[in-house]
Design a protein around this motif. Structure first.
Motif, PDB file in Angstrom:
ATOM      1  N   ALA A  89     -11.117 -25.744 -15.896  1.00  0.00           N
ATOM      2  CA  ALA A  89     -10.913 -24.294 -15.861  1.00  0.00           C
ATOM      3  C   ALA A  89     -11.333 -23.657 -17.180  1.00  0.00           C
ATOM      4  CB  ALA A  89      -9.447 -23.979 -15.553  1.00  0.00           C
ATOM      5  N   ALA A  90     -11.073 -24.338 -18.299  1.00  0.00           N
ATOM      6  CA  ALA A  90     -11.464 -23.800 -19.607  1.00  0.00           C
ATOM      7  C   ALA A  90     -12.981 -23.698 -19.721  1.00  0.00           C
ATOM      8  CB  ALA A  90     -10.905 -24.675 -20.725  1.00  0.00           C
ATOM      9  N   GLN A  91     -13.688 -24.695 -19.191  1.00  0.00           N
ATOM     10  CA  GLN A  91     -15.155 -24.667 -19.236  1.00  0.00           C
ATOM     11  C   GLN A  91     -15.701 -23.506 -18.410  1.00  0.00           C
ATOM     12  OE1 GLN A  91     -17.404 -26.813 -21.010  1.00  0.00           O
ATOM     13  NE2 GLN A  91     -18.633 -25.042 -20.444  1.00  0.00           N
ATOM     14  N   ILE A  92     -15.148 -23.297 -17.227  1.00  0.00           N
ATOM     15  CA  ILE A  92     -15.583 -22.184 -16.377  1.00  0.00           C
ATOM     16  C   ILE A  92     -15.289 -20.854 -17.071  1.00  0.00           C
ATOM     17  CG2 ILE A  92     -15.178 -20.997 -14.187  1.00  0.00           C
ATOM     18  CD1 ILE A  92     -14.533 -23.825 -13.018  1.00  0.00           C
ATOM     19  N   GLY A  93     -14.077 -20.744 -17.605  1.00  0.00           N
ATOM     20  CA  GLY A  93     -13.694 -19.512 -18.293  1.00  0.00           C
ATOM     21  C   GLY A  93     -14.549 -19.231 -19.512  1.00  0.00           C
ATOM     22  N   PHE A  94     -14.929 -20.286 -20.221  1.00  0.00           N
ATOM     23  CA  PHE A  94     -15.743 -20.137 -21.434  1.00  0.00           C
ATOM     24  C   PHE A  94     -17.103 -19.519 -21.111  1.00  0.00           C
ATOM     25  CE2 PHE A  94     -18.758 -22.040 -24.557  1.00  0.00           C
ATOM     26  CZ  PHE A  94     -18.236 -21.452 -25.704  1.00  0.00           C
ATOM     27  N   VAL A  95     -17.670 -19.893 -19.960  1.00  0.00           N
ATOM     28  CA  VAL A  95     -18.965 -19.336 -19.549  1.00  0.00           C
ATOM     29  C   VAL A  95     -18.801 -17.902 -19.055  1.00  0.00           C
ATOM     30  CG1 VAL A  95     -20.867 -19.553 -17.902  1.00  0.00           C
ATOM     31  CG2 VAL A  95     -19.916 -21.606 -18.994  1.00  0.00           C
ATOM     32  N   VAL A  96     -17.825 -17.673 -18.177  1.00  0.00           N
ATOM     33  CA  VAL A  96     -17.643 -16.357 -17.561  1.00  0.00           C
ATOM     34  C   VAL A  96     -17.284 -15.301 -18.598  1.00  0.00           C
ATOM     35  CG1 VAL A  96     -16.209 -15.062 -15.931  1.00  0.00           C
ATOM     36  CG2 VAL A  96     -17.051 -17.330 -15.308  1.00  0.00           C
ATOM     37  N   LYS A 103     -10.405 -11.251 -22.612  1.00  0.00           N
ATOM     38  CA  LYS A 103     -10.058 -12.277 -23.598  1.00  0.00           C
ATOM     39  C   LYS A 103      -9.673 -13.557 -22.868  1.00  0.00           C
ATOM     40  CE  LYS A 103      -8.466  -8.610 -26.611  1.00  0.00           C
ATOM     41  NZ  LYS A 103      -7.295  -7.823 -27.057  1.00  0.00           N
ATOM     42  N   LEU A 104     -10.300 -14.655 -23.269  1.00  0.00           N
ATOM     43  CA  LEU A 104     -10.028 -15.951 -22.657  1.00  0.00           C
ATOM     44  C   LEU A 104      -8.952 -16.689 -23.442  1.00  0.00           C
ATOM     45  CD1 LEU A 104     -10.690 -18.296 -20.678  1.00  0.00           C
ATOM     46  CD2 LEU A 104     -12.428 -19.040 -22.338  1.00  0.00           C
ATOM     47  N   VAL A 105      -7.957 -17.192 -22.723  1.00  0.00           N
ATOM     48  CA  VAL A 105      -6.929 -18.080 -23.279  1.00  0.00           C
ATOM     49  C   VAL A 105      -7.013 -19.388 -22.503  1.00  0.00           C
ATOM     50  CG1 VAL A 105      -4.456 -18.466 -23.625  1.00  0.00           C
ATOM     51  CG2 VAL A 105      -5.413 -16.154 -23.884  1.00  0.00           C
ATOM     52  N   ALA A 106      -6.968 -20.513 -23.197  1.00  0.00           N
ATOM     53  CA  ALA A 106      -7.014 -21.816 -22.536  1.00  0.00           C
ATOM     54  C   ALA A 106      -5.806 -22.637 -22.972  1.00  0.00           C
ATOM     55  CB  ALA A 106      -8.298 -22.557 -22.884  1.00  0.00           C
ATOM     56  N   THR A 107      -5.063 -23.169 -22.019  1.00  0.00           N
ATOM     57  CA  THR A 107      -3.950 -24.064 -22.333  1.00  0.00           C
ATOM     58  C   THR A 107      -4.407 -25.508 -22.178  1.00  0.00           C
ATOM     59  OG1 THR A 107      -2.179 -22.528 -21.751  1.00  0.00           O
ATOM     60  CG2 THR A 107      -1.656 -24.867 -21.662  1.00  0.00           C
ATOM     61  N   LYS A 108      -4.197 -26.298 -23.227  1.00  0.00           N
ATOM     62  CA  LYS A 108      -4.498 -27.739 -23.202  1.00  0.00           C
ATOM     63  C   LYS A 108      -3.185 -28.478 -22.992  1.00  0.00           C
ATOM     64  CE  LYS A 108      -7.443 -31.122 -25.568  1.00  0.00           C
ATOM     65  NZ  LYS A 108      -6.626 -32.333 -25.540  1.00  0.00           N
ATOM     66  N   PRO A 115     -14.020 -31.435 -25.515  1.00  0.00           N
ATOM     67  CA  PRO A 115     -14.746 -30.587 -26.467  1.00  0.00           C
ATOM     68  C   PRO A 115     -14.666 -29.096 -26.189  1.00  0.00           C
ATOM     69  CG  PRO A 115     -16.061 -32.499 -25.855  1.00  0.00           C
ATOM     70  CD  PRO A 115     -14.877 -32.492 -24.958  1.00  0.00           C
ATOM     71  N   VAL A 116     -14.475 -28.704 -24.936  1.00  0.00           N
ATOM     72  CA  VAL A 116     -14.455 -27.273 -24.631  1.00  0.00           C
ATOM     73  C   VAL A 116     -13.357 -26.540 -25.389  1.00  0.00           C
ATOM     74  CG1 VAL A 116     -12.973 -27.533 -22.587  1.00  0.00           C
ATOM     75  CG2 VAL A 116     -14.496 -25.546 -22.781  1.00  0.00           C
ATOM     76  N   PHE A 117     -12.241 -27.198 -25.643  1.00  0.00           N
ATOM     77  CA  PHE A 117     -11.137 -26.539 -26.351  1.00  0.00           C
ATOM     78  C   PHE A 117     -11.488 -26.288 -27.823  1.00  0.00           C
ATOM     79  CE2 PHE A 117      -8.995 -28.537 -22.723  1.00  0.00           C
ATOM     80  CZ  PHE A 117      -8.308 -27.439 -22.219  1.00  0.00           C
ATOM     81  N   ASP A 118     -12.454 -27.025 -28.345  1.00  0.00           N
ATOM     82  CA  ASP A 118     -12.921 -26.763 -29.705  1.00  0.00           C
ATOM     83  C   ASP A 118     -13.759 -25.486 -29.766  1.00  0.00           C
ATOM     84  OD1 ASP A 118     -11.699 -29.101 -30.544  1.00  0.00           O
ATOM     85  OD2 ASP A 118     -13.515 -30.312 -30.287  1.00  0.00           O
ATOM     86  N   ARG A 119     -14.312 -25.083 -28.619  1.00  0.00           N
ATOM     87  CA  ARG A 119     -15.177 -23.900 -28.586  1.00  0.00           C
ATOM     88  C   ARG A 119     -14.425 -22.629 -28.181  1.00  0.00           C
ATOM     89  NH1 ARG A 119     -18.513 -27.794 -25.991  1.00  0.00           N
ATOM     90  NH2 ARG A 119     -18.248 -26.794 -23.958  1.00  0.00           N
ATOM     91  N   VAL A 120     -13.342 -22.802 -27.437  1.00  0.00           N
ATOM     92  CA  VAL A 120     -12.551 -21.638 -27.030  1.00  0.00           C
ATOM     93  C   VAL A 120     -11.742 -21.140 -28.222  1.00  0.00           C
ATOM     94  CG1 VAL A 120     -10.692 -20.816 -25.528  1.00  0.00           C
ATOM     95  CG2 VAL A 120     -12.438 -22.366 -24.621  1.00  0.00           C
TER      96      VAL A 120
END
Length: 407
Positions: A89-96, A103-108, A115-120
């Motif tokens: 979900a974080a990867q999809i959100g990062f692109v969209v 504003k995108l928030v990602a919960t790990k 790696p996607v959480f390093d970019r969010v």
């Protein structure tokens, strides 16, 4: 605020419970929605005020059609925040996010590297241990539950005390009626029981065999009545020490380790494992190979975890890896005693006395069995402070504050 959650799972589990409970609270004050795959199996658990969008595109992280479908929904709804749960979900959100003014928030939720959480930019970590796996600062917010007080372990202890008083009175009446000639059958000192023990134990009461509650220890009834009957079960001839584990039947949950440890136990017990998953047949084969069919059962999905935990003597988390599992929080509230492997964020909450190394699991269970009342008391006292921290309303308060402070 207009908030939408993105969850790429069709099946109900710990992460999905967090998503559902969060949305059911947030919808009381905010406009919220949930984006999930079609044929999702847990939507009936959502409040009617939560808008639901089920995407139809193939559930792949780099599927252009999926990105477009989610983009259109978010744009039409004018959402301000997209909160993704899990790496996909974080990867999809990062692109969209790149094509929308939100504003995108990602919960790990776990400490596996993603790696996607390093970019969010805005990441919430489920525990301090999870936060260490992200290469920039993340906000640690512990999830919480709204406990059912009829099953909460501090309530259990209070009720057991009441039950003990009633047993004492019953014993006195029996002695008076028989002029002190009637014998009583207490539980031996090496037999655990929450509310009852032998007369030799200071401050504890024996139970008259003919006045013991009519309890069937061979059945693990999931009702609050059994909580009051645990001591009587200990006095019954067919008493079994009840061990429970709950979780997805996956290799990472370590149920095979628990079953092997159970095969080494030298006292009468029953182990019930609740959950569904791809490892079910392998676990059943292991149970059969160790001739544990009469002692270990795979019980399938459990929709009343509070009752199951509170009516068992010991709750075991045997995971090889974890983030900050919901079952830990439920155990803090409902389990008379909970022990766990030292994984993920669990040692941030669980006292050292209740952590174990896998190779010593059977020894740890035996220690608890022989000193049960001590462990019950210690578990309750050492974790009482977390029952305020790990409440759903606490989590929602911190979460809303985090949303409001987003750049």
């Amino acid at each position: 605020m207009k908030i939408t959650y993105l969850c790429c799972s069709r099946f109900y589990g710990g992460v999905e419970k967090i998503v559902i409970d969060s949305l059911n609270e947030l919808c009381k004050s905010e406009q919220v929605a949930l984006i999930v795959p079609d044929r999702c199996e847990f939507l009936q658990r959502l409040d009617a005020r939560v808008q639901i969008y089920e995407y139809k595109s193939r559930d792949k992280r780099y599927n252009l059609f999926l990105f477009v479908e989610i983009y259109r929904f978010l744009r039409s709804g004018g959402f301000e925040i997209l909160h993704s749960h899990g790496a996909k979900a974080a990867q999809i959100g990062f692109v969209v996010e790149k094509f929308l003014n939100l504003k995108l928030v990602a919960t790990k939720h776990n400490d596996r590297k993603a790696p996607v959480f390093d970019r969010v930019r805005n990441v919430i970590a489920a525990s301090r241990k999870v936060a260490t796996t992200i290469n920039h600062a993340a906000k640690v917010i512990y999830f919480g539950i709204e406990p059912r007080l009829e099953f909460a372990n501090h309530e259990i202890l209070a009720r057991c005390k009441d039950a003990e008083g009633a047993a004492n009175e019953a014993l006195k009446e029996t002695k008076d009626a028989r002029d002190g000639s009637a014998g009583t059958a207490g539980v031996s000192q090496d037999t655990p029981g929450v509310a009852f023990a032998s007369q030799d134990m200071p401050g504890r009461a024996g139970v008259s065999q003919d006045r013991a509650l009519d309890a069937d220890a061979s059945q693990n009834k999931t009702s609050s009545v059994l909580v009051l009957q645990q001591g009587a079960n200990a006095a019954a001839e067919n008493f079994k020490f009840s061990i429970v584990a709950v979780g997805r039947l996956d290799k990472i949950k370590g149920f095979d380790l628990l079953i092997r440890a159970a095969s080494e136990l030298k006292f009468d017990f029953e182990l019930k494992i609740y959950g569904q998953g791809g490892e079910r047949q392998n676990l059943q084969n292991l149970i059969d190979s160790l001739n544990l069919q009469d002692r270990v059962r795979l019980c399938g999905f459990c929709d009343d975890v509070a009752a199951v935990l509170s009516t068992s003597h010991l709750h075991v988390i045997s995971s090889r890896k974890e983030g900050f599992p919901v079952i830990l929080i439920e155990g803090i509230f409902y389990s008379p005693v909970l022990i766990s492997t030292r994984v993920g964020g669990i040692p941030e909450i669980l006292d050292e006395e209740f952590l174990y190394n896998v190779e010593n699991l059977s020894d740890k269970i035996y220690e608890i069995y022989t000193e049960y009342e001590k462990f019950v008391g210690d578990f309750c006292k050492k974790h009482v402070g977390f029952r305020d921290i790990l409440r759903l309303q606490n989590y929602i308060t911190f979460l809303k504050k985090y949303y409001e402070e987003l750049d």
